[in-house]
Design an enzyme around this catalytic site. Structure first.
Site, short mmCIF file in Angstrom:
data_model
loop_
_atom_site.label_atom_id
_atom_site.label_comp_id
_atom_site.label_asym_id
_atom_site.label_seq_id
_atom_site.Cartn_x
_atom_site.Cartn_y
_atom_site.Cartn_z
N VAL A 15 4.89 0.57 -4.33
CA VAL A 15 5.24 -0.70 -3.70
C VAL A 15 6.33 -0.48 -2.65
CG1 VAL A 15 4.60 -2.16 -5.66
CG2 VAL A 15 6.92 -1.19 -5.54
N ARG A 19 6.72 2.39 0.52
CA ARG A 19 6.13 2.59 1.83
C ARG A 19 5.02 3.63 1.70
NH1 ARG A 19 7.88 -1.54 2.75
NH2 ARG A 19 9.34 -2.24 4.37
N ASP A 58 0.09 -0.88 -3.27
CA ASP A 58 0.28 -2.07 -2.45
C ASP A 58 0.54 -1.69 -1.00
OD1 ASP A 58 0.56 -5.01 -2.32
OD2 ASP A 58 2.60 -4.54 -1.67
N GLU A 118 -1.97 2.15 7.30
CA GLU A 118 -1.93 0.74 6.91
C GLU A 118 -2.05 -0.12 8.16
OE1 GLU A 118 1.41 -2.14 5.06
OE2 GLU A 118 0.96 -0.38 3.83
N HIS A 132 -0.53 -4.91 0.91
CA HIS A 132 0.92 -5.06 1.15
C HIS A 132 1.34 -6.48 0.80
CE1 HIS A 132 4.34 -3.09 3.65
NE2 HIS A 132 4.84 -3.90 2.73
#
Length: 321
Positions: free
Chosen positions: A237, A239, A263, A268, A287
């Site tokens: 959770v 980076r 997440d 990304e 995210h």
């Protein structure tokens, strides 16, 4: 309009986790009825308000807008990270900067617990069987007695550890200054390679809750996954680039870890044809751990406290960068 008529707080344009600036301004107005709150909806309105207000809050502030911000005393960033801000220019103009550290603590910690419990009780297996109308028992795990290593003992890491305490687990924290100790049963340093790998070797769950820095970038690499037990689960959770994605893929292909709850990813957003989507033992959320309906309430807590400190002449502010 004269300077005497200037609003007390300007809310700049931003959207955080799908939450609008208008909702933020409404929350500030409800909680601080004695303050005049102004919402900037356009770039021009932002520039005009910044010329007059003592306090501005939002995700970012343009450096060129600071030249005319003669009355600005505080910029309250609604994001935990401040690397995107012109901090040097703000400092040169004597503008204090605060961040949103702690705002995410409860909700991201709940996301971590959800990921851990999903793999402990293997809810993802039950969900797949339910989609097939399949009534068939399957083996599970117990969280009690497990070892959980948390990378990063900031506000989020500490919130995770607090919520793990009733489950009867052993915890190991990894931080830059291990000599400071922490809420975990043990603490090791990011740069203590021996201690770090010893923690990974004993971990049933590895939680990434640290920021991305030169030290943490790719710290969970092929060597780290080689150290982990095949029953270890990764929860990220923090980076995406803290985890070497190629190394994670190799570990998943070779059953070198039990699974992952991600997440955040690298890259990304995760492309729709990325291999990570295809693993049954990888839970992916977009995210989204930072989303909470309490976001603006918690941001207002920070601003309310800091306004009281400013008005009483205190120099130290909560969450000051």
């Amino acid at each position: 309009m004269s300077q005497d008529d200037a609003p007390d707080i300007a809310v700049l344009r931003q959207k955080i986790h799908g939450l609008s600036a208008e909702e933020y301004a409404e929350t500030l107005g409800e909680r601080l009825p004695e303050k005049d709150i102004a919402l900037a909806r356009t770039p021009a309105e932002e520039r005009e308000l910044l010329k007059r207000v003592p306090v501005a809050t939002g995700f970012s502030i343009e450096e060129d807008a600071l030249e005319a911000a003669e009355n600005l005393e505080l910029f309250a960033c609604v994001f935990a990270g401040t690397g995107h801000l012109p901090l040097e220019a703000l400092d040169d103009r004597g503008v204090a900067v605060t961040n949103a550290s702690g705002v995410h603590g409860p909700n991201i910690a709940e996301q971590v617990l959800g990921g851990i419990l999903s793999f402990s009780r293997r809810f993802h297996v039950g969900w797949r069987q339910k989609q097939r109308n399949e009534w068939r028992s399957y083996p599970t795990y117990e969280l009690q007695g497990s070892t959980v290593t948390v990378l990063g003992l900031g506000a989020i890491g500490q919130a995770v550890v607090d919520r793990l305490e009733p489950f009867g687990v052993d915890t190991i924290g990894v931080r830059y200054s291990p000599e400071k100790g922490g809420p975990t049963d043990e603490v090791v340093g990011f740069e203590d390679e021996s201690g770090f790998h010893d923690a990974l070797a004993r971990s049933d769950y590895v939680v990434v809750a640290c920021p991305l820095t030169d030290t943490t970038r790719g710290i969970l690499d092929a060597d780290a996954f080689k150290t982990m037990d095949p029953e270890t689960v990764l929860i990220n959770v923090g980076r995406g680039p803290v985890v070497d994605t190629d190394a994670l893929l190799d570990a998943l292909r070779g059953n070198a870890v039990r699974g992952a709850a991600l997440d955040v990813t690298d890259p990304e957003p995760l492309p729709d044809d990325h291999e990570l989507w295809g693993f049954d033992n990888v839970l992916i959320t977009p995210h989204n751990a930072g989303h909470t309906p309490e976001y603006w309430e918690r941001m207002t807590d920070i601003i309310e406290e800091n306004l009281e400190r400013l008005e009483s002449g205190e120099e130290e502010l909560r969450n000051q960068v």
